[in-house]
Design a protein around this motif. Structure first.
Motif, PDB file in Angstrom:
ATOM      1  N   UNK A  52       0.830  -1.201   0.000  1.00  0.00           N
ATOM      2  CA  UNK A  52       0.000   0.000   0.000  1.00  0.00           C
ATOM      3  C   UNK A  52       0.869   1.257   0.000  1.00  0.00           C
ATOM      4  N   UNK A  53       1.861   1.288   0.850  1.00  0.00           N
ATOM      5  CA  UNK A  53       2.734   2.453   0.953  1.00  0.00           C
ATOM      6  C   UNK A  53       3.478   2.695  -0.363  1.00  0.00           C
ATOM      7  N   UNK A  54       3.949   1.626  -1.000  1.00  0.00           N
ATOM      8  CA  UNK A  54       4.740   1.777  -2.224  1.00  0.00           C
ATOM      9  C   UNK A  54       3.911   2.280  -3.398  1.00  0.00           C
ATOM     10  N   UNK A  55       2.605   2.060  -3.352  1.00  0.00           N
ATOM     11  CA  UNK A  55       1.730   2.499  -4.439  1.00  0.00           C
ATOM     12  C   UNK A  55       0.973   3.780  -4.101  1.00  0.00           C
ATOM     13  N   UNK A  56       1.166   4.300  -2.898  1.00  0.00           N
ATOM     14  CA  UNK A  56       0.461   5.491  -2.426  1.00  0.00           C
ATOM     15  C   UNK A  56       1.074   6.741  -3.062  1.00  0.00           C
ATOM     16  N   UNK A  57       0.267   7.508  -3.792  1.00  0.00           N
ATOM     17  CA  UNK A  57       0.795   8.698  -4.454  1.00  0.00           C
ATOM     18  C   UNK A  57       0.582   9.984  -3.655  1.00  0.00           C
ATOM     19  N   UNK A  58       0.162   9.857  -2.401  1.00  0.00           N
ATOM     20  CA  UNK A  58       0.036  11.041  -1.556  1.00  0.00           C
ATOM     21  C   UNK A  58       1.431  11.499  -1.137  1.00  0.00           C
ATOM     22  N   UNK A  59       1.566  12.721  -0.625  1.00  0.00           N
ATOM     23  CA  UNK A  59       2.890  13.210  -0.231  1.00  0.00           C
ATOM     24  C   UNK A  59       3.588  12.339   0.815  1.00  0.00           C
ATOM     25  N   UNK A  60       2.823  11.660   1.660  1.00  0.00           N
ATOM     26  CA  UNK A  60       3.437  10.807   2.679  1.00  0.00           C
ATOM     27  C   UNK A  60       3.741   9.406   2.157  1.00  0.00           C
ATOM     28  N   UNK A  61       3.263   9.085   0.962  1.00  0.00           N
ATOM     29  CA  UNK A  61       3.491   7.763   0.378  1.00  0.00           C
ATOM     30  C   UNK A  61       4.849   7.669  -0.281  1.00  0.00           C
ATOM     31  N   UNK A  62       5.148   6.482  -0.785  1.00  0.00           N
ATOM     32  CA  UNK A  62       6.455   6.257  -1.367  1.00  0.00           C
ATOM     33  C   UNK A  62       6.438   6.009  -2.855  1.00  0.00           C
ATOM     34  N   UNK A  63       5.317   6.291  -3.524  1.00  0.00           N
ATOM     35  CA  UNK A  63       5.178   5.920  -4.929  1.00  0.00           C
ATOM     36  C   UNK A  63       6.251   6.537  -5.824  1.00  0.00           C
ATOM     37  N   UNK A  64       6.705   7.717  -5.481  1.00  0.00           N
ATOM     38  CA  UNK A  64       7.715   8.359  -6.331  1.00  0.00           C
ATOM     39  C   UNK A  64       9.000   7.540  -6.377  1.00  0.00           C
ATOM     40  N   UNK A  65       9.319   6.839  -5.296  1.00  0.00           N
ATOM     41  CA  UNK A  65      10.560   6.079  -5.222  1.00  0.00           C
ATOM     42  C   UNK A  65      10.360   4.577  -5.372  1.00  0.00           C
ATOM     43  N   UNK A  66       9.190   4.092  -4.998  1.00  0.00           N
ATOM     44  CA  UNK A  66       8.998   2.652  -4.838  1.00  0.00           C
ATOM     45  C   UNK A  66       7.952   2.046  -5.762  1.00  0.00           C
ATOM     46  N   UNK A  67       7.456   2.807  -6.697  1.00  0.00           N
ATOM     47  CA  UNK A  67       6.368   2.336  -7.549  1.00  0.00           C
ATOM     48  C   UNK A  67       6.744   1.069  -8.309  1.00  0.00           C
ATOM     49  N   UNK A  68       7.915   1.032  -8.921  1.00  0.00           N
ATOM     50  CA  UNK A  68       8.331  -0.133  -9.695  1.00  0.00           C
ATOM     51  C   UNK A  68       8.411  -1.384  -8.820  1.00  0.00           C
ATOM     52  N   UNK A  69       9.023  -1.259  -7.635  1.00  0.00           N
ATOM     53  CA  UNK A  69       9.123  -2.404  -6.722  1.00  0.00           C
ATOM     54  C   UNK A  69       7.749  -2.851  -6.241  1.00  0.00           C
ATOM     55  N   UNK A  70       6.875  -1.890  -5.961  1.00  0.00           N
ATOM     56  CA  UNK A  70       5.533  -2.221  -5.511  1.00  0.00           C
ATOM     57  C   UNK A  70       4.719  -2.931  -6.585  1.00  0.00           C
ATOM     58  N   UNK A  71       4.856  -2.492  -7.823  1.00  0.00           N
ATOM     59  CA  UNK A  71       4.128  -3.148  -8.912  1.00  0.00           C
ATOM     60  C   UNK A  71       4.648  -4.561  -9.157  1.00  0.00           C
ATOM     61  N   UNK A  72       5.948  -4.778  -9.002  1.00  0.00           N
ATOM     62  CA  UNK A  72       6.494  -6.134  -9.141  1.00  0.00           C
ATOM     63  C   UNK A  72       5.959  -7.048  -8.042  1.00  0.00           C
ATOM     64  N   UNK A  73       5.878  -6.540  -6.816  1.00  0.00           N
ATOM     65  CA  UNK A  73       5.312  -7.329  -5.719  1.00  0.00           C
ATOM     66  C   UNK A  73       3.847  -7.637  -5.997  1.00  0.00           C
ATOM     67  N   UNK A  74       3.099  -6.652  -6.430  1.00  0.00           N
ATOM     68  CA  UNK A  74       1.679  -6.842  -6.727  1.00  0.00           C
ATOM     69  C   UNK A  74       1.499  -7.912  -7.802  1.00  0.00           C
ATOM     70  N   UNK A  75       2.330  -7.884  -8.841  1.00  0.00           N
ATOM     71  CA  UNK A  75       2.241  -8.888  -9.895  1.00  0.00           C
ATOM     72  C   UNK A  75       2.567 -10.280  -9.357  1.00  0.00           C
ATOM     73  N   UNK A  76       3.556 -10.381  -8.479  1.00  0.00           N
ATOM     74  CA  UNK A  76       3.882 -11.680  -7.873  1.00  0.00           C
ATOM     75  C   UNK A  76       2.713 -12.206  -7.052  1.00  0.00           C
ATOM     76  N   UNK A  77       2.045 -11.320  -6.329  1.00  0.00           N
ATOM     77  CA  UNK A  77       0.880 -11.722  -5.544  1.00  0.00           C
ATOM     78  C   UNK A  77      -0.228 -12.210  -6.476  1.00  0.00           C
ATOM     79  N   UNK A  78      -0.440 -11.497  -7.572  1.00  0.00           N
ATOM     80  CA  UNK A  78      -1.467 -11.927  -8.534  1.00  0.00           C
ATOM     81  C   UNK A  78      -1.158 -13.301  -9.110  1.00  0.00           C
TER      82      UNK A  78
END
Length: 101
Positions: free
Chosen positions: A61-87
């Protein structure tokens, strides 16, 4: 496991210099990779363990969060890879595993 990961994820154990030096996001990226590899190795069994799955979903959730407190700017690619593995390992996933014929 979750008791140790949640403070690392939130940055509670890091001082201000580490956060400013972006090492916090390097650690978070490593945690996302650890979650991804664990899901790939253990499959849906990893998702059935709340002590593993709860902090993993928090990190996702944090890695895909695009709010200012989230980490999407830095962690989006890693978060999407994890999400795909879960799928891929989810029993209800319409997507086949990359290792299946």
């Amino acid at each position: 496991m979750s008791a140790a990961i949640v403070p690392m994820w939130s940055g509670a154990t890091m001082n201000a210099q580490d956060v400013e030096a972006n090492s916090a996001n390097i650690i978070r990226s490593g945690l996302l990779e650890l979650f991804k590899r664990t899901v790939e190795v253990f499959g849906s069994a990893a998702l059935d363990r709340p002590t593993f799955a709860d902090p993993m979903y928090l990190a996702l959730h944090y890695s895909l969060d695009d709010s200012p407190s989230g980490g999407a700017a830095f962690l989006l690619d890693d978060g999407l890879e994890l999400w795909l593995s879960i799928l891929h390992v989810s029993e209800t996933s319409p997507f086949p595993s990359p290792t299946s014929p």
